[in-house]
Design a protein around this motif. Structure first.
Motif, PDB file in Angstrom:
ATOM      1  N   THR A 210      -2.767   0.558  -4.240  1.00  0.00           N
ATOM      2  CA  THR A 210      -2.044  -1.117  -4.405  1.00  0.00           C
ATOM      3  C   THR A 210      -1.376  -1.249  -5.184  1.00  0.00           C
ATOM      4  O   THR A 210      -1.853  -1.445  -6.189  1.00  0.00           O
ATOM      5  CB  THR A 210      -3.014  -1.757  -3.717  1.00  0.00           C
ATOM      6  OG1 THR A 210      -4.077  -1.772  -2.013  1.00  0.00           O
ATOM      7  CG2 THR A 210      -2.646  -2.800  -3.011  1.00  0.00           C
TER       8      THR A 210
ATOM      9  N   LYS B 207      -3.265   7.429  -3.980  1.00  0.00           N
ATOM     10  CA  LYS B 207      -2.614   6.297  -2.928  1.00  0.00           C
ATOM     11  C   LYS B 207      -2.982   5.446  -3.483  1.00  0.00           C
ATOM     12  O   LYS B 207      -4.890   5.377  -4.395  1.00  0.00           O
ATOM     13  CB  LYS B 207      -3.756   6.334  -1.200  1.00  0.00           C
ATOM     14  CG  LYS B 207      -3.639   7.437  -0.927  1.00  0.00           C
ATOM     15  CD  LYS B 207      -4.764   7.510   0.675  1.00  0.00           C
ATOM     16  CE  LYS B 207      -3.608   8.690   1.561  1.00  0.00           C
ATOM     17  NZ  LYS B 207      -4.911   8.322   2.911  1.00  0.00           N
TER      18      LYS B 207
ATOM     19  N   LYS C 266      -6.198   0.897  -8.136  1.00  0.00           N
ATOM     20  CA  LYS C 266      -7.170   1.825  -7.776  1.00  0.00           C
ATOM     21  C   LYS C 266      -8.644   1.638  -7.651  1.00  0.00           C
ATOM     22  O   LYS C 266      -8.968   1.646  -8.785  1.00  0.00           O
ATOM     23  CB  LYS C 266      -6.917   3.013  -7.885  1.00  0.00           C
ATOM     24  CG  LYS C 266      -5.153   4.029  -7.981  1.00  0.00           C
ATOM     25  CD  LYS C 266      -4.975   5.505  -8.415  1.00  0.00           C
ATOM     26  CE  LYS C 266      -5.853   6.302  -7.874  1.00  0.00           C
ATOM     27  NZ  LYS C 266      -6.128   7.826  -8.833  1.00  0.00           N
TER      28      LYS C 266
ATOM     29  N   MET D 128       6.942   8.942  -0.062  1.00  0.00           N
ATOM     30  CA  MET D 128       6.292   7.996  -0.796  1.00  0.00           C
ATOM     31  C   MET D 128       6.981   7.296   0.684  1.00  0.00           C
ATOM     32  O   MET D 128       7.559   6.017   0.735  1.00  0.00           O
ATOM     33  CB  MET D 128       6.763   7.414  -1.849  1.00  0.00           C
ATOM     34  CG  MET D 128       5.825   6.149  -1.881  1.00  0.00           C
ATOM     35  SD  MET D 128       6.528   5.719  -3.913  1.00  0.00           S
ATOM     36  CE  MET D 128       7.566   5.425  -4.151  1.00  0.00           C
ATOM     37  N   ASP D 129       5.532   6.867   1.343  1.00  0.00           N
ATOM     38  CA  ASP D 129       5.396   5.830   1.916  1.00  0.00           C
ATOM     39  C   ASP D 129       4.397   4.220   1.438  1.00  0.00           C
ATOM     40  O   ASP D 129       4.341   4.650   0.501  1.00  0.00           O
ATOM     41  CB  ASP D 129       4.166   5.715   3.484  1.00  0.00           C
ATOM     42  CG  ASP D 129       4.760   7.114   4.279  1.00  0.00           C
ATOM     43  OD1 ASP D 129       5.830   7.174   4.873  1.00  0.00           O
ATOM     44  OD2 ASP D 129       3.703   7.369   4.782  1.00  0.00           O
TER      45      ASP D 129
ATOM     46  N   LYS E 123       0.750  -1.484   0.178  1.00  0.00           N
ATOM     47  CA  LYS E 123       0.250  -0.569   0.093  1.00  0.00           C
ATOM     48  C   LYS E 123       1.068   0.925   0.351  1.00  0.00           C
ATOM     49  O   LYS E 123       1.764   1.221   1.020  1.00  0.00           O
ATOM     50  CB  LYS E 123      -1.289   0.416   1.295  1.00  0.00           C
ATOM     51  CG  LYS E 123      -2.379  -1.280   1.560  1.00  0.00           C
ATOM     52  CD  LYS E 123      -3.165  -0.941   2.218  1.00  0.00           C
ATOM     53  CE  LYS E 123      -4.071  -2.325   2.610  1.00  0.00           C
ATOM     54  NZ  LYS E 123      -4.975  -1.996   3.640  1.00  0.00           N
TER      55      LYS E 123
ATOM     56  N   LYS F 218      -1.002  13.382  -4.973  1.00  0.00           N
ATOM     57  CA  LYS F 218      -1.144  13.357  -3.582  1.00  0.00           C
ATOM     58  C   LYS F 218      -2.179  11.962  -4.100  1.00  0.00           C
ATOM     59  O   LYS F 218      -2.833  12.203  -5.190  1.00  0.00           O
ATOM     60  CB  LYS F 218      -1.853  13.875  -2.978  1.00  0.00           C
ATOM     61  CG  LYS F 218      -1.177  14.995  -2.060  1.00  0.00           C
ATOM     62  CD  LYS F 218      -2.180  15.204  -0.811  1.00  0.00           C
ATOM     63  CE  LYS F 218      -0.878  16.470  -0.380  1.00  0.00           C
ATOM     64  NZ  LYS F 218      -2.082  16.550   1.659  1.00  0.00           N
TER      65      LYS F 218
ATOM     66  N   ASN G   2       1.578   5.832  -0.284  1.00  0.00           N
ATOM     67  CA  ASN G   2       0.840   7.185  -0.633  1.00  0.00           C
ATOM     68  C   ASN G   2       2.338   7.669  -0.765  1.00  0.00           C
ATOM     69  O   ASN G   2       3.423   7.587  -0.809  1.00  0.00           O
ATOM     70  CB  ASN G   2       0.862   7.354   1.455  1.00  0.00           C
ATOM     71  CG  ASN G   2      -0.871   7.045   2.288  1.00  0.00           C
ATOM     72  OD1 ASN G   2      -1.576   6.347   0.913  1.00  0.00           O
ATOM     73  ND2 ASN G   2      -0.416   6.834   3.238  1.00  0.00           N
ATOM     74  N   TYR G   3       2.105   8.512  -1.904  1.00  0.00           N
ATOM     75  CA  TYR G   3       2.731   9.022  -2.507  1.00  0.00           C
ATOM     76  C   TYR G   3       2.391  10.482  -2.683  1.00  0.00           C
ATOM     77  O   TYR G   3       1.223  10.865  -2.913  1.00  0.00           O
ATOM     78  CB  TYR G   3       3.069   8.366  -4.365  1.00  0.00           C
ATOM     79  CG  TYR G   3       3.055   9.508  -5.098  1.00  0.00           C
ATOM     80  CD1 TYR G   3       5.095   8.749  -5.411  1.00  0.00           C
ATOM     81  CD2 TYR G   3       3.198   9.984  -5.894  1.00  0.00           C
ATOM     82  CE1 TYR G   3       6.200   9.881  -6.283  1.00  0.00           C
ATOM     83  CE2 TYR G   3       4.158  11.450  -6.806  1.00  0.00           C
ATOM     84  CZ  TYR G   3       5.099  11.121  -7.008  1.00  0.00           C
ATOM     85  OH  TYR G   3       6.103  11.924  -7.399  1.00  0.00           O
ATOM     86  N   LYS G   4       3.758  10.967  -3.087  1.00  0.00           N
ATOM     87  CA  LYS G   4       3.423  12.460  -2.599  1.00  0.00           C
ATOM     88  C   LYS G   4       4.198  13.959  -3.105  1.00  0.00           C
ATOM     89  O   LYS G   4       5.224  13.467  -2.982  1.00  0.00           O
ATOM     90  CB  LYS G   4       2.963  13.334  -1.249  1.00  0.00           C
ATOM     91  CG  LYS G   4       2.643  14.984  -0.790  1.00  0.00           C
ATOM     92  CD  LYS G   4       3.004  15.383   0.308  1.00  0.00           C
ATOM     93  CE  LYS G   4       3.363  15.163   1.177  1.00  0.00           C
ATOM     94  NZ  LYS G   4       3.149  15.359   2.747  1.00  0.00           N
TER      95      LYS G   4
END
Length: 238
Positions: A52, A50, A69, A210-211, A39, A48, A41-43
């Motif tokens: 998978t 999100k 998505k 990015m997480d 998963k 931004k 999270n990109y910014k």
């Protein structure tokens, strides 16, 4: 009432640079195959997102992933030792580029070996130069500088797992930083980082944060890798 003990740099014992480099080598993930779900999270400065992602990697050969998505495939990509292929399902477009695409667009390492290393959660070395070491913020800190690029590595004070690596382009004022958390044991007893953060900053670049939260990680289980660019209704773009 019990008092919380705040760690200091004296809580861990100093180790030689040679010892720390050997510890990093011992903790290196070895895998001929890797599959995982992530998963993400990109910014960046403009958007931004999100999504998978489903990832498959064959060592020194190919990295494949699908991004979805709301359960619908949005992007499919394949990275080989010399090229990157990206299919944008929503825009009906595709890209075929050399690996310098990652450096040009995202200021990220652009060799297949570097991308593979980061995916596995291993150490990306700046060069064959032996770094210096110290204890800093209750961690083992390794650092080396060459040609105006400074590489730094932070290791856990007790188990020597990689917590962070950072590369700073001093001349161009740009920094690439990656942190590693949530280490868990895989089926073959190797220790794998399930959470990473990737951060790119610079004065004249698109800042990226990015997480990456990984799950369903399996190694050394061969998987089918299918990648085919649609012959109709898709346009090639640069």
């Amino acid at each position: 009432k019990s008092k919380k003990v705040i760690p200091t740099d004296h809580d861990i014992s100093g180790k030689s640079t040679t010892f720390l480099l050997k510890a990093l080598g011992k903790n290196k993930i070895e895998a001929e195959w890797l599959t995982a779900k992530a998963k993400i999270n990109y910014k960046d400065d403009n958007e931004k997102i999100k999504f998978t992602s489903y990832i498959r990697m064959r060592k020194d050969s190919v990295i494949w992933f699908v991004a979805k998505k709301a359960g619908i495939e949005a992007v499919r990509a394949q990275i080989t030792t010399d090229s990157v292929y990206i299919i944008n399902r929503q825009a009906k477009e595709y890209v075929i580029r050399g690996l310098d695409f990652f450096e040009e667009k995202y200021n990220m390492p652009s060799s297949f070996e570097a991308i593979q290393t980061m995916l596995l959660g291993n150490v990306l070395y700046l060069s064959n130069l032996k770094p210096d070491s110290e204890i800093k913020n209750n961690q083992h800190h390794l650092y080396v500088e060459k040609d105006n690029v400074r590489a730094e590595y932070w290791l856990d004070g007790t188990n020597f797992q990689l917590n962070e690596m950072q590369f700073s382009d001093i001349r161009n004022d740009q920094t690439f930083r990656m942190t590693f958390e949530n280490y868990k044991e895989l089926e073959d007893e190797q220790i794998f980082s399930y959470f990473r953060n990737l951060n790119v900053t610079g004065k004249n670049t698109n800042n990226i944060d990015m997480d990456i939260k990984m799950s369903d990680v399996k190694i050394n289980e061969p998987k089918n890798i299918k990648f085919e660019i649609p012959k109709k209704r898709y346009k090639r773009v640069d």
